[in-house]
Design a protein around this motif. Structure first.
Motif, PDB file in Angstrom:
ATOM      1  N   LYS A 168      24.673  32.925 125.681  1.00 42.95           N
ATOM      2  CA  LYS A 168      24.031  31.719 126.220  1.00 42.95           C
ATOM      3  C   LYS A 168      24.990  30.944 127.103  1.00 42.95           C
ATOM      4  N   ALA A 169      26.262  30.867 126.689  1.00 38.73           N
ATOM      5  CA  ALA A 169      27.273  30.185 127.505  1.00 38.73           C
ATOM      6  C   ALA A 169      27.423  30.889 128.851  1.00 38.73           C
ATOM      7  N   ARG A 170      27.385  32.210 128.842  1.00 36.45           N
ATOM      8  CA  ARG A 170      27.507  32.983 130.074  1.00 36.45           C
ATOM      9  C   ARG A 170      26.326  32.706 131.000  1.00 36.45           C
TER      10      ARG A 170
ATOM     11  N   GLU B  98      26.445  31.175 134.807  1.00 35.76           N
ATOM     12  CA  GLU B  98      25.822  31.848 135.940  1.00 35.76           C
ATOM     13  C   GLU B  98      24.860  30.923 136.680  1.00 35.76           C
ATOM     14  N   GLU B  99      24.338  29.914 135.980  1.00 37.89           N
ATOM     15  CA  GLU B  99      23.468  28.922 136.606  1.00 37.89           C
ATOM     16  C   GLU B  99      24.262  27.817 137.292  1.00 37.89           C
ATOM     17  N   GLY B 100      25.606  27.902 137.199  1.00 35.64           N
ATOM     18  CA  GLY B 100      26.447  26.954 137.903  1.00 35.64           C
ATOM     19  C   GLY B 100      27.023  25.836 137.064  1.00 35.64           C
ATOM     20  N   TYR B 101      26.800  25.848 135.749  1.00 38.01           N
ATOM     21  CA  TYR B 101      27.312  24.786 134.880  1.00 38.01           C
ATOM     22  C   TYR B 101      28.776  25.045 134.484  1.00 38.01           C
ATOM     23  N   ASP B 102      29.508  23.960 134.308  1.00 38.77           N
ATOM     24  CA  ASP B 102      30.899  24.033 133.849  1.00 38.77           C
ATOM     25  C   ASP B 102      30.900  24.071 132.323  1.00 38.77           C
ATOM     26  N   VAL B 103      30.881  25.253 131.781  1.00 42.02           N
ATOM     27  CA  VAL B 103      30.814  25.441 130.338  1.00 42.02           C
ATOM     28  C   VAL B 103      32.210  25.743 129.792  1.00 42.02           C
ATOM     29  N   ILE B 104      32.579  25.036 128.714  1.00 44.99           N
ATOM     30  CA  ILE B 104      33.836  25.326 128.024  1.00 44.99           C
ATOM     31  C   ILE B 104      33.499  26.157 126.790  1.00 44.99           C
TER      32      ILE B 104
END
Length: 394
Positions: free
Chosen positions: A20-22, A26-32
Motif C-alpha cells: 500500500k505504501a508503494r 507511485e501516486e506521487g505521495y511522500d510516504v515514509i
C-alpha cells in the motif's frame, strides 16, 4: 481449485502495508515507510567484490543441494568464533534464506497434528509455515510487564502429548527483546526433560545493544545442543537480505532430511550468493560492528522521541531494529476502535507506514522499523505527533 493448505494461510501484514505504501508513492505521495525488515545499508564492498570474482571465475553452476562445503566450513568457523559451538559439515544445511531454512525444517520434522509452541508476539511466518507442514501452532501469550518473554509456568500450561517443538527468537522480531542466559537455561532444561525440539531463530544475533549480549541456547549444555536446531543467516548481520542465504545447524539426521527436501524444491541456493556469504563470514567483520553502532544510535534517539507522543507507550528493545509500541490508547484518542484502523489512518493521512501488531499476534501494538536514516525517522515521528494532535483536536 486451490489446495486447502493455501486457503488457510493468513496474508503477510508486513507485505500488505509495504504494498500500500508503494502504491501511494507511485501516486506521487511522500510516504515514509517504517515497515521494512531489512538494513538500509548496502552489502559491504568486500562481499560485492567476492561475488563479482565468483562470476568472473565461472562459479555460476549448480552446487550441492545442502550448500557448498566451503560455506559450511565458514559457518562452522563462525559458530566456533562466536558461540564456541562445534558443528560438522554434516550438521549444517545452507538454504535460500533463513525463512527457507525454517520452512524446510518444519516440513522435515512435523507430522499431521504435531503442535509447535510459538510465543506471542511472533514473526508472521512462524504459524503459517507450521500449518503448511500439517502442524498446529499453539500460541503462548506473553506480556509487556515481563518483556514479552515466556516463563516456565506458561510453558507447562501449553505443553500437551502432541507438543513437538518450540520456536525461540532472541533477539526478537518484532519486540527486540533478548532472553538472558538464566532464562534460556530454564527453558532448555524444560525442553530436554519433555523431549521438545528447540528451534532457535538467531537471525538478529549481531544486533544487540547496551549491556546486553546474545546467548545461543545451544551453547548452554551438550544435552540442550542436541535438542536444538539453530536458524541463522547473513541477511541482517551483513545487509544481505536480497542474496537469500540462510542456514540451519543441528542433529545430522534432521539436516539430512532437510537436504533431501531441498534437492526436490530449490536444487541449491544461488551459487554466487554462496560465495558472497563465504566472504561475509571469512572476511573483515568490522562493518558488522559499524552497522550495529549506527542502529543503536538511531534506537536511542528515536525511542526517546516516540514515547513523547500522546497515547504511545513502549518498552525499550535490546536488539534487532524494531520498536514495538503499545498504541491502543493512541488509537482510542484518535477515534479508532482498533490499532489496525489507526495504522491505516496514519498511512492515509500522515503518509507514515507502520505494521499493525495484529499480524504478530499482538493487536494492541504496532511495529516500527528504525532501519532507515535519522532524518527519515525524525520526520516520521513528527508526522505521527501531528496526526495525533489533529485527530484529538478534530
Amino acid at each position: 481449485m486451490l489446495a486447502n493448505r493455501v486457503s488457510s494461510l493468513t496474508p503477510s501484514a508486513t507485505l500488505a502495508i509495504t504494498a500500500k505504501a508503494r502504491e501511494l508513492r507511485e501516486e506521487g505521495y511522500d510516504v515514509i515507510g517504517l515497515g521494512a525488515g531489512e538494513p538500509d545499508f548496502n552489502t559491504p564492498h568486500n562481499i560485492l567484490e567476492q561475488a563479482k570474482k565468483a562470476m568472473e571465475q565461472g562459479y555460476t553452476k549448480y552446487t550441492p543441494s545442502g550448500g557448498l562445503l566451503s560455506l559450511k566450513k565458514a559457518v562452522s568457523a563462525k559458530f566456533e568464533r562466536d558461540q564456541n559451538l562445534h558443528y560438522d559439515a554434516s550438521e549444517i544445511i545452507i538454504c535460500t534464506g533463513a525463512k527457507h531454512a525454517l520452512y524446510t525444517l518444519f516440513q522435515a520434522v512435523l507430522n499431521e497434528g504435531d503442535e509447535v509452541l510459538i510465543p506471542t508476539p511472533y514473526w508472521v511466518s512462524y504459524p503459517e509455515q507450521v500449518k503448511l507442514a500439517g502442524g498446529a501452532p499453539v500460541f503462548i501469550k506473553t506480556y509487556e510487564e515481563n518483556e514479552f518473554k515466556i516463563t516456565i509456568s506458561s510453558l507447562q500450561a501449553a505443553v500437551t502429548s502432541n507438543t513437538k517443538a518450540i520456536v525461540l527468537n532472541s533477539p526478537s522480531n518484532p519486540t527486540g527483546m533478548i532472553y538472558t542466559r538464566e532464562e534460556l537455561e530454564m527453558i532448555g532444561k524444560f525442553c530436554v526433560q519433555h523431549n521438545i525440539l528447540i528451534i532457535s531463530d538467531e537471525i538478529y544475533e549481531k544486533l544487540v545493544y547496551d549491556k546486553y549480549r546474545h546467548v545461543s541456547i545451544a551453547e548452554l549444555s551438550e544435552d540442550i545442543k542436541k535438542q536444538t536446531i539453530i536458524i541463522n543467516g547473513v541477511s541482517k548481520s551483513h545487509a544481505m537480505t536480497g542474496w537469500r542465504i540462510g542456514y540451519a545447524a543441528g542433529d545430522k539426521q534432521i539436516i539430512k532430511a532437510m537436504t533431501s527436501l531441498a534437492s526436490h524444491s530449490t536444487s541449491n541456493p544461488t551459487s554466487i550468493a554462496q560465495y558472497a556469504a563465504i566472504e561475509a563470514y571469512n572476511g573483515d567483520q568490522s562493518v558488522v560492528e559499524e552497522m550495529r553502532v549506527a542502529f543503536q544510535k538511531r534506537l536511542n534517539i528515536i525511542y526517546e522521541e516516540l514515547i513523547k507522543t500522546p497515547g504511545i507507550t513502549c518498552l525499550k528493545p535490546h536488539g534487532a531494529f524494531y520498536l514495538f509500541p503499545n498504541v491502543s490508547k493512541a488509537a482510542n484518542l484518535a477515534g479508532y476502535d482498533t490499532v489496525d484502523k489507526w495504522v491505516e489512518g496514519l498511512l492515509d493521512e500522515a503518509k507514515v507506514a507502520l505494521v499493525p501488531g495484529s499480524g504478530f499476534g499482538a493487536p494492541h501494538n504496532a511495529r516500527l522499523s528504525y532501519a532507515t536514516s535519522l532524518d527519515e525517522l525524525g520526520r516520521a515521528v513528527e508526522r505521527i505527533r501531528n496526526f495525533m494532535k489533529n485527530r484529538m483536536n478534530a
